[in-house]
Design a protein around this motif. Sequence first.
Motif, PDB file in Angstrom:
ATOM      1  N   VAL A  31       3.626   6.152  -9.813  1.00 42.26           N
ATOM      2  CA  VAL A  31       2.289   6.178  -9.211  1.00 42.26           C
ATOM      3  C   VAL A  31       1.439   4.963  -9.622  1.00 42.26           C
ATOM      4  N   VAL A  84       2.283   1.685  -7.867  1.00 41.84           N
ATOM      5  CA  VAL A  84       1.838   1.471  -6.490  1.00 41.84           C
ATOM      6  C   VAL A  84       0.569   0.601  -6.468  1.00 41.84           C
ATOM      7  N   GLY A  85      -0.399   0.965  -7.317  1.00 40.80           N
ATOM      8  CA  GLY A  85      -1.638   0.187  -7.378  1.00 40.80           C
ATOM      9  C   GLY A  85      -1.394  -1.228  -7.866  1.00 40.80           C
ATOM     10  N   ALA A 143       0.289  -3.284  -5.075  1.00 41.91           N
ATOM     11  CA  ALA A 143      -0.682  -3.666  -4.041  1.00 41.91           C
ATOM     12  C   ALA A 143      -1.571  -4.805  -4.538  1.00 41.91           C
ATOM     13  N   VAL A 196      -2.238  -0.937   2.711  1.00 45.75           N
ATOM     14  CA  VAL A 196      -3.453  -1.043   1.892  1.00 45.75           C
ATOM     15  C   VAL A 196      -3.895  -2.504   1.798  1.00 45.75           C
ATOM     16  N   GLY A 214      -4.795   1.574  -3.431  1.00 46.23           N
ATOM     17  CA  GLY A 214      -3.364   1.892  -3.472  1.00 46.23           C
ATOM     18  C   GLY A 214      -3.056   2.953  -4.509  1.00 46.23           C
ATOM     19  N   GLY A 215      -3.541   2.724  -5.732  1.00 43.54           N
ATOM     20  CA  GLY A 215      -3.276   3.682  -6.801  1.00 43.54           C
ATOM     21  C   GLY A 215      -3.980   5.004  -6.545  1.00 43.54           C
ATOM     22  N   LEU A 247      -4.971   6.357  -3.710  1.00 41.65           N
ATOM     23  CA  LEU A 247      -4.385   7.086  -2.579  1.00 41.65           C
ATOM     24  C   LEU A 247      -3.180   7.910  -3.027  1.00 41.65           C
ATOM     25  N   VAL A 248      -2.294   7.260  -3.772  1.00 44.20           N
ATOM     26  CA  VAL A 248      -1.073   7.944  -4.196  1.00 44.20           C
ATOM     27  C   VAL A 248      -1.390   9.027  -5.220  1.00 44.20           C
TER      28      VAL A 248
END
Lengths: 236, 116
Positions: free
Chosen positions: A48, A51-52, A55, A97, B87-88, B90-91
């Motif tokens: 998780v 992901v950030g 992006a 995103v 992004g973070g 949302l997930v």
Amino acid sequence: MSTTSILAMHIPDGFMDPATAVATGVVAIVVVAVALRVAKDRLDDRQVPLVGVTAAFVFAVQMINFPVGLGTTGHLIGGALAAILLGPWTATLVLAVVLLVQALGFGDGGITALGANITLMGVFAGFVGGYLYRALAHALPRSRGGYLTAVGIASWVSVVGASALCSLFITFGGIFGASEAVPVFATMIGLHALIGIGEAVITVAAVSAVLATRPDLIEDHDLLPEQADRGAAVAA
Amino acid sequence: MSRTTGFVVGGLVVALLIGGILSSFAASDPDGLESAVIATQCEGAADSDACLSEAAGDPVYNAAPLADYRLTPLSGVLGVLACFAIGGGLVLLLKRTSGAAPGGTRPEPRTRQRVE
């Protein structure tokens, strides 16, 4: 200097027919919707935060245009990188995103072309890059060199392939028309064959960095070089 | 600080440095798509930039707050942070609302699973 030539330009509003914009918009919406579902059900909790970070990294590196000769520059797409780290579905989310932030915040890429940009850089680059990477990593020796070769080739192909699909959108599906198809395809593919080398170098460097620090965060541990795989197993 | 927190902070710092500082050194020549349009559609045009702008058309959405500031360190930093947060976030939101047991729905770590 006009604003359009200052920096990396994704497809603007004017390059495509409305039908192409709508069709690619539908593709993007459907794939992103499924990707949200996949992320919810299947994304590993440990991934998780990645992901950030992915992006953020893709956004940052997309700002860096590098010269490829012929008075042309290129920048990272990042779809293959995101797919290698997180799988193709989540890669689509990551690029969606990034492209949304660029379109809404920075005026980069037309809002009506957002679907096409997501389709090219998220869906296409993510799935082609991601699956080609898997196939090559299976086929090549399970060494660090073999693994990173798979990463590099998949990244290069994802860029060149996306440039061909983009050419299709702006010629047969856009303002340049079928009569311009041959020169547009030839120029786009030729230039992106060079830009793809930059994509491969950056992607290999980024994947190497993750491999050296947290190989357990990378999708598909069975594809990793043997030593890194053992490290991942221990960390997991 | 857990190893994952360290990785996330490290990755974010790298992204901020690239977006905030290295971006100032980005090349400004046309990119691949622009070059292809200039070489084909704008072949022989007196002003290729103007021709390109005309082909691109006026933006349908032109309220982008940072449209003119793409290359400043601040815009790079803001973009990086926005992507990280959206992004973070949302997930994280998806996982939180999934109703699954903490740790996800996978029965075991994928390390030993063969995909395909």
